[in-house]
Design a protein around this motif. Sequence first.
Motif, PDB file in Angstrom:
ATOM      1  N   ASN A 168       0.821  -1.216   0.000  1.00 47.68           N
ATOM      2  CA  ASN A 168       0.000   0.000   0.000  1.00 47.68           C
ATOM      3  C   ASN A 168       0.851   1.260   0.000  1.00 47.68           C
ATOM      4  O   ASN A 168       0.389   2.328  -0.408  1.00 47.68           O
ATOM      5  CB  ASN A 168      -0.929   0.025   1.221  1.00 47.68           C
ATOM      6  CG  ASN A 168      -2.045  -0.989   1.109  1.00 47.68           C
ATOM      7  OD1 ASN A 168      -2.360  -1.450   0.013  1.00 47.68           O
ATOM      8  ND2 ASN A 168      -2.632  -1.347   2.241  1.00 47.68           N
ATOM      9  N   GLY A 169       2.080   1.156   0.506  1.00 38.39           N
ATOM     10  CA  GLY A 169       2.949   2.327   0.498  1.00 38.39           C
ATOM     11  C   GLY A 169       2.773   3.232   1.692  1.00 38.39           C
ATOM     12  O   GLY A 169       3.109   4.404   1.627  1.00 38.39           O
ATOM     13  N   ALA A 170       2.253   2.696   2.791  1.00 39.17           N
ATOM     14  CA  ALA A 170       2.084   3.479   4.017  1.00 39.17           C
ATOM     15  C   ALA A 170       2.808   2.748   5.136  1.00 39.17           C
ATOM     16  O   ALA A 170       2.365   1.689   5.571  1.00 39.17           O
ATOM     17  CB  ALA A 170       0.613   3.642   4.363  1.00 39.17           C
ATOM     18  N   GLY A 171       3.921   3.311   5.572  1.00 41.57           N
ATOM     19  CA  GLY A 171       4.668   2.701   6.653  1.00 41.57           C
ATOM     20  C   GLY A 171       6.083   2.355   6.232  1.00 41.57           C
ATOM     21  O   GLY A 171       6.452   2.459   5.064  1.00 41.57           O
ATOM     22  N   ASP A 172       6.854   1.949   7.208  1.00 37.74           N
ATOM     23  CA  ASP A 172       8.229   1.540   6.953  1.00 37.74           C
ATOM     24  C   ASP A 172       8.244   0.351   5.981  1.00 37.74           C
ATOM     25  O   ASP A 172       7.306  -0.463   5.989  1.00 37.74           O
ATOM     26  CB  ASP A 172       8.865   1.134   8.293  1.00 37.74           C
ATOM     27  CG  ASP A 172      10.331   0.836   8.175  1.00 37.74           C
ATOM     28  OD1 ASP A 172      11.122   1.788   8.150  1.00 37.74           O
ATOM     29  OD2 ASP A 172      10.695  -0.363   8.100  1.00 37.74           O
ATOM     30  N   PRO A 173       9.269   0.230   5.146  1.00 37.80           N
ATOM     31  CA  PRO A 173       9.290  -0.894   4.194  1.00 37.80           C
ATOM     32  C   PRO A 173       9.204  -2.259   4.855  1.00 37.80           C
ATOM     33  O   PRO A 173       8.789  -3.232   4.219  1.00 37.80           O
ATOM     34  CB  PRO A 173      10.639  -0.733   3.485  1.00 37.80           C
ATOM     35  CG  PRO A 173      11.020   0.685   3.661  1.00 37.80           C
ATOM     36  CD  PRO A 173      10.419   1.130   4.965  1.00 37.80           C
ATOM     37  N   LEU A 174       9.595  -2.344   6.134  1.00 40.30           N
ATOM     38  CA  LEU A 174       9.548  -3.637   6.826  1.00 40.30           C
ATOM     39  C   LEU A 174       8.443  -3.691   7.876  1.00 40.30           C
ATOM     40  O   LEU A 174       8.390  -4.620   8.672  1.00 40.30           O
ATOM     41  CB  LEU A 174      10.905  -3.924   7.488  1.00 40.30           C
ATOM     42  CG  LEU A 174      12.090  -4.032   6.531  1.00 40.30           C
ATOM     43  CD1 LEU A 174      13.354  -4.394   7.298  1.00 40.30           C
ATOM     44  CD2 LEU A 174      11.815  -5.078   5.463  1.00 40.30           C
ATOM     45  N   ALA A 175       7.553  -2.725   7.860  1.00 40.34           N
ATOM     46  CA  ALA A 175       6.477  -2.724   8.856  1.00 40.34           C
ATOM     47  C   ALA A 175       5.581  -3.948   8.679  1.00 40.34           C
ATOM     48  O   ALA A 175       5.358  -4.421   7.562  1.00 40.34           O
ATOM     49  CB  ALA A 175       5.652  -1.452   8.720  1.00 40.34           C
ATOM     50  N   SER A 176       5.100  -4.453   9.782  1.00 36.77           N
ATOM     51  CA  SER A 176       4.127  -5.542   9.710  1.00 36.77           C
ATOM     52  C   SER A 176       2.720  -5.012   9.956  1.00 36.77           C
ATOM     53  O   SER A 176       1.746  -5.742   9.809  1.00 36.77           O
ATOM     54  CB  SER A 176       4.472  -6.631  10.731  1.00 36.77           C
ATOM     55  OG  SER A 176       4.564  -6.063  12.018  1.00 36.77           O
ATOM     56  N   THR A 177       2.630  -3.762  10.313  1.00 36.09           N
ATOM     57  CA  THR A 177       1.336  -3.105  10.468  1.00 36.09           C
ATOM     58  C   THR A 177       1.583  -1.597  10.449  1.00 36.09           C
ATOM     59  O   THR A 177       2.726  -1.151  10.514  1.00 36.09           O
ATOM     60  CB  THR A 177       0.663  -3.521  11.788  1.00 36.09           C
ATOM     61  OG1 THR A 177      -0.637  -2.925  11.852  1.00 36.09           O
ATOM     62  CG2 THR A 177       1.475  -3.052  12.992  1.00 36.09           C
ATOM     63  N   VAL A 178       0.513  -0.848  10.333  1.00 37.19           N
ATOM     64  CA  VAL A 178       0.638   0.599  10.413  1.00 37.19           C
ATOM     65  C   VAL A 178      -0.524   1.102  11.249  1.00 37.19           C
ATOM     66  O   VAL A 178      -1.610   0.505  11.247  1.00 37.19           O
ATOM     67  CB  VAL A 178       0.668   1.238   9.002  1.00 37.19           C
ATOM     68  CG1 VAL A 178      -0.660   1.077   8.293  1.00 37.19           C
ATOM     69  CG2 VAL A 178       1.078   2.697   9.063  1.00 37.19           C
ATOM     70  N   ASP A 179      -0.303   2.183  11.969  1.00 35.93           N
ATOM     71  CA  ASP A 179      -1.283   2.643  12.935  1.00 35.93           C
ATOM     72  C   ASP A 179      -2.364   3.485  12.263  1.00 35.93           C
ATOM     73  O   ASP A 179      -2.584   4.643  12.620  1.00 35.93           O
ATOM     74  CB  ASP A 179      -0.577   3.447  14.035  1.00 35.93           C
ATOM     75  CG  ASP A 179      -1.492   3.671  15.232  1.00 35.93           C
ATOM     76  OD1 ASP A 179      -2.494   2.939  15.345  1.00 35.93           O
ATOM     77  OD2 ASP A 179      -1.202   4.582  16.026  1.00 35.93           O
ATOM     78  N   ALA A 180      -3.009   2.917  11.293  1.00 38.01           N
ATOM     79  CA  ALA A 180      -4.107   3.602  10.602  1.00 38.01           C
ATOM     80  C   ALA A 180      -4.864   2.572   9.772  1.00 38.01           C
ATOM     81  O   ALA A 180      -4.279   1.590   9.311  1.00 38.01           O
ATOM     82  CB  ALA A 180      -3.586   4.704   9.690  1.00 38.01           C
TER      83      ALA A 180
END
Lengths: 395, 304
Positions: free
Chosen positions: B88-100
């Motif tokens: 999706n392009g929202a968050g760190d490239p290695l994020a496993s989730t994003v707060d939104a």
Amino acid sequence: MADLTGTVGERAANKNHDVALVQAMLGIVKSPKGHRYLGGFYDGLYGGKTKTAIAAFQADYQTITIKAAGVSQHGGRAADSDCVVHPGQFGPRAMYSALSNLDDSGVMKPGAATILKMNELLPADFKDIMIAPGTRVVYWPDLETQVAATAKAIQDDGTLHAQFRANVARLVRRMFEKHKLLLTIAPSGGRRTFQKQYEIATTPDADGNFATGAGPGESNHNWGQAVDIGFNQFEWLQLGGNSMKDDWWLNNLFKLHPGRDMDMWKIRNAIAFDELNMFPSKKPGDYIHIQRYGDENVSMVKSLAAVLEKKGKLSWQWNHGYECDLGFGGAWHKVGTSIQIWDKTGPMDKHWIAAGKGVLVASIKDADVKEMRDALRGDFEAAEAARDEWEPVAM
Amino acid sequence: MPRASSCAFGLVGALAAAIAAQTVPQPLAVIPVDAAGRRYEVSSGLCAHGSCRIVVRLMQGGRELDAQAIETRVPSRAFRPTAFKRANGAGDPLASTVDAQAYSSGQEENSVTLIVRPVKLTRELAGALIDLRFGFEHVKRHHEIFAASGGKLRKIWSAEEGEGPTYSTTALASLADGRQRLVYFSFFNYPDESGPDKLRIEAMAYDDRARKFAPDKAPLKGLFAGPYASIAEARTARMEQNRCRIPFWVLPASEFASANNGFVVVTVSASAGNISRVAGELKSCAAGMSFSSYKAERDSLIMW
């Protein structure tokens, strides 16, 4: 030799491509004192700097007529005030003028003295530069030998739809005939196997949907109905003589001069879409992509489901996801994305198999699940083998 | 190539009037702006000729102070919640989730995914970061940050992907002074063995006096394997750990390894936590490969 298609200068036609060509050349050729006439980038817009640079060049290299202003070469009054003389010389200039097609001051005509002199002064490496009408990018022409081989390879590529590949080959030939430019198909931009589509869709990681949302069977590239064809190795001129080689997508041109890349896509599209009746993708901005059919109302997932239903051993449909009857002729089950079905990781509940077979779920083994996943994948392979039978299905 | 720019005031009066004339749907996201009670509301609205625009409104109480529409069009007002996905392009490239929450609309080429997050521009002022993913055959992302300025709404930063197999994402990191740093990651997955992938990382923080983002050094981290002698070898190594579901890129070794030649398989992040988690995952899912750490403190890393 690069020539103009219309006049450039004061109250002249000043077509963008002609102005850009003149500006580019004025950024390369040098005055007798060794300086260039223009700095910065050429933009195809005629303005004060271009006007001054043309005037300086014409004065330095005496490529213009001057009105006799009533003074003859002998200092007496000329019989005809329109008599043409060559500036700075008082020899047989009327004869020189007639032969060399001098320009009027501040104006450059096609094939006339100023553009001829600019060409003459271009260093050897720049003798071939040219520009396509309607564009603002000066470039070096590609080699004709590469064009023939490229067109033949596309023409002979049996993995592409027959009529489509003939048109793509024509596009390559016409692009060179008209603009001396070579178009080539980008890596993975021709017909892609389902496996290749899977690899593209799951790079850089297996979750997919980074560069493409289309899994195996969901891209019109999988059916030989599309190509990504662009400008790899396109060598274009920056002002001052630096050349820039580009990639299939013209990323360097886009980066340095947004909008000029569109000039190049437009001349390709004029042939591909207007002359040869191929189609763009309906997705705005997907410039490199050309396809056989208009996809304004086409669903790739429904089209895949239709081929699966037609050629697979199991029954298939699309209902907000791929649904399969698992060969039991009863309930539909959502069996995952095409990526999951291809790599055999999609949902497969033992209860579905037990219900279909009319047995207790406890009797369904992991091997049965694997066998069912293999069967789903097998239907995908059957669909791929019958790719000529793919037809676009409406959304 | 990625394109990033700061943008000036951009409200068009006619747009505001048109927005006001239509029924405003329930916002997909509401983000507090400041202590004065102002808020951003992001909703899909302003539909015409079968397509709609996503609208950002600056609100105070029940009053709309200003509004701007995002250029990307969506097929309908109907958005549904959807799961987190790195793509999706929202968050760190290695994020496993994003707060939104992510929302999506449309199908195939008409599909759009939208994520809205607050970004602390100053201790007192928040902006609205909007990440959009759209397309099917070729997926692209677009990122924008809006901020209140007086009673107006300004687009203060945006980035969009260029042509080809691209991917970009935006990460936020808290700073000691109460602001958040924006790290923009942009990648180009080169499609054959004639060239490596491309990487562009830009770290920036909001400069309240200049009223725009300015470069800001960030701790960048990575894990890499190699160097490999050729791009082909590096790509093969990447495929071997594909099941790890960790995004890896094939890049020149010079930035990451002591070697001047060759290519590495590398994953990058602005988060120490994400790197640590991924390092743990790699020990089990890519046990046969050896990874080295990369650390740098810089405002940009460009291998394009």
